[in-house]
Write an enzyme that holds these catalytic residues in place. Structure first.
Site, PDB file in Angstrom:
ATOM      1  N   CYS A  45     108.977  95.057 -73.927  1.00 28.91           N
ATOM      2  CA  CYS A  45     108.615  93.656 -74.472  1.00 28.91           C
ATOM      3  C   CYS A  45     110.024  92.705 -74.374  1.00 28.91           C
ATOM      4  O   CYS A  45     110.974  93.671 -74.857  1.00 28.91           O
ATOM      5  CB  CYS A  45     107.888  93.654 -75.511  1.00 28.91           C
ATOM      6  SG  CYS A  45     107.337  92.011 -76.057  1.00 28.91           S
ATOM      7  N   ASP A  47     110.724  90.883 -76.930  1.00 27.22           N
ATOM      8  CA  ASP A  47     110.915  90.728 -78.320  1.00 27.22           C
ATOM      9  C   ASP A  47     112.338  90.985 -78.773  1.00 27.22           C
ATOM     10  O   ASP A  47     112.665  92.291 -78.274  1.00 27.22           O
ATOM     11  CB  ASP A  47     109.771  91.554 -79.059  1.00 27.22           C
ATOM     12  CG  ASP A  47     109.581  91.074 -80.561  1.00 27.22           C
ATOM     13  OD1 ASP A  47     110.713  91.516 -81.300  1.00 27.22           O
ATOM     14  OD2 ASP A  47     108.801  90.921 -81.158  1.00 27.22           O
ATOM     15  N   ARG A  49     113.300  92.243 -81.361  1.00 31.60           N
ATOM     16  CA  ARG A  49     113.634  93.349 -82.349  1.00 31.60           C
ATOM     17  C   ARG A  49     113.418  94.636 -81.500  1.00 31.60           C
ATOM     18  O   ARG A  49     113.890  95.706 -82.006  1.00 31.60           O
ATOM     19  CB  ARG A  49     112.563  93.276 -83.170  1.00 31.60           C
ATOM     20  CG  ARG A  49     112.458  92.081 -84.114  1.00 31.60           C
ATOM     21  CD  ARG A  49     111.320  91.957 -85.002  1.00 31.60           C
ATOM     22  NE  ARG A  49     110.096  91.670 -84.102  1.00 31.60           N
ATOM     23  CZ  ARG A  49     108.924  91.627 -84.603  1.00 31.60           C
ATOM     24  NH1 ARG A  49     108.512  91.534 -85.636  1.00 31.60           N
ATOM     25  NH2 ARG A  49     107.843  91.219 -83.631  1.00 31.60           N
ATOM     26  N   HIS A 101     105.434  97.472 -78.486  1.00 27.85           N
ATOM     27  CA  HIS A 101     105.967  97.705 -80.003  1.00 27.85           C
ATOM     28  C   HIS A 101     105.063  97.121 -80.942  1.00 27.85           C
ATOM     29  O   HIS A 101     104.217  96.222 -80.390  1.00 27.85           O
ATOM     30  CB  HIS A 101     107.411  97.171 -80.171  1.00 27.85           C
ATOM     31  CG  HIS A 101     107.273  95.561 -79.957  1.00 27.85           C
ATOM     32  ND1 HIS A 101     107.148  94.517 -81.104  1.00 27.85           N
ATOM     33  CD2 HIS A 101     107.200  94.863 -79.084  1.00 27.85           C
ATOM     34  CE1 HIS A 101     107.137  93.494 -80.452  1.00 27.85           C
ATOM     35  NE2 HIS A 101     107.199  93.595 -79.203  1.00 27.85           N
ATOM     36  N   CYS A 104     103.578  93.201 -81.975  1.00 25.18           N
ATOM     37  CA  CYS A 104     103.941  92.527 -80.718  1.00 25.18           C
ATOM     38  C   CYS A 104     103.309  90.938 -80.652  1.00 25.18           C
ATOM     39  O   CYS A 104     102.072  90.931 -80.841  1.00 25.18           O
ATOM     40  CB  CYS A 104     103.472  93.369 -79.497  1.00 25.18           C
ATOM     41  SG  CYS A 104     104.120  92.454 -77.866  1.00 25.18           S
TER      42      CYS A 104
HETATM   43 CO    CO Z   1     106.250  91.744 -78.158  1.00 26.41          CO
END
Ligand code: CO
Length: 215
Positions: A45, A47, A49, A101, A104
């Site tokens: 992803c 993202d 993090r 994750h 998400c």
């Molecule tokens: Co995500």
């Protein structure tokens, strides 16, 4: 740290990183320039993090990376499919990983039955996963647990989408690899969890329906 300060810091960080790499190996960048032979293709992803290299503890040259919202492998997504084609067909990676994750935002958005404009066609990939597994998901009373399960099921379905590609089927039939793995990164603990999908069984099942001519 404000966003501007972070931005300004990037080039300072980079010079420090270059100096550190050269201190531990003076030919580090010379070797990097000679080419790459990564062992793993990581599809994760976007993202901020769920960093790819840092959470796996790997460095430059070791992992080929593709990231998008909610780690999707769409059937007509030339971006993801080109990455898989090149990583498997040319670089001959031994492992393909789809890593989702917990927490998400893409999956969370897909769980809301509402119009999200330009994101709708992308979220449909995940809404389709929900529809495929609706009985299991609707039976989970706790919303957070249902959210986590959809994240896991999305990873599994995207692994199947990797297995549905001709390049992966042909490589697997001819060379026995790559193997395909589904992982989840737990943002709360930092832990990487292997969902242990039964790759060989999944490959066989998929090829019964989506045999792409690999001999
Ligand atoms: Co995500």
């Amino acid at each position: 740290m404000s966003q501007n300060k972070l931005y300004d810091q990037v080039f300072v960080n980079n010079r420090k990183w270059v100096a550190e790499k050269k201190a531990s190996n003076k030919d580090f960048f010379k070797h990097l320039a000679e080419g790459q032979s990564p062992e793993i293709l990581y599809i994760g992803c976007s993202d901020s993090r769920a960093t790819a290299e840092e959470l796996m503890g790997v460095g430059p040259g070791q992992v080929f990376v593709h990231r998008n919202i909610a780690n999707v492998v769409g059937t007509a997504d030339l971006n993801a499919l080109s990455v898989i084609e090149y990583a498997v067909g040319a670089l001959k990676v031994k492992h393909v990983v789809v890593c989702g994750h917990y927490y998400c935002g893409g999956v969370k958005a897909a769980m809301q039955a509402q119009d999200l404009g330009l994101l709708n066609p992308w979220l449909r990939y995940i809404r389709d996963v929900y529809r495929l597994h609706r009985n299991e998901l609707d039976a989970i009373g706790d919303e957070d647990a249902r959210y986590r399960r959809l994240i896991e099921l999305n990873v599994e379905e995207q692994c199947l989408n990797v297995i549905k590609t001709a390049v992966v089927q042909k490589s697997y039939i001819n060379t026995g690899g790559p193997s395909v793995h589904g992982w989840v990164f737990d943002v709360r603990t930092g832990e990487l969890i292997d969902l242990k999908i039964d790759f060989e069984k999944r490959m066989k099942e998929i090829r019964e329906i989506y045999d792409l001519g690999a001999k």
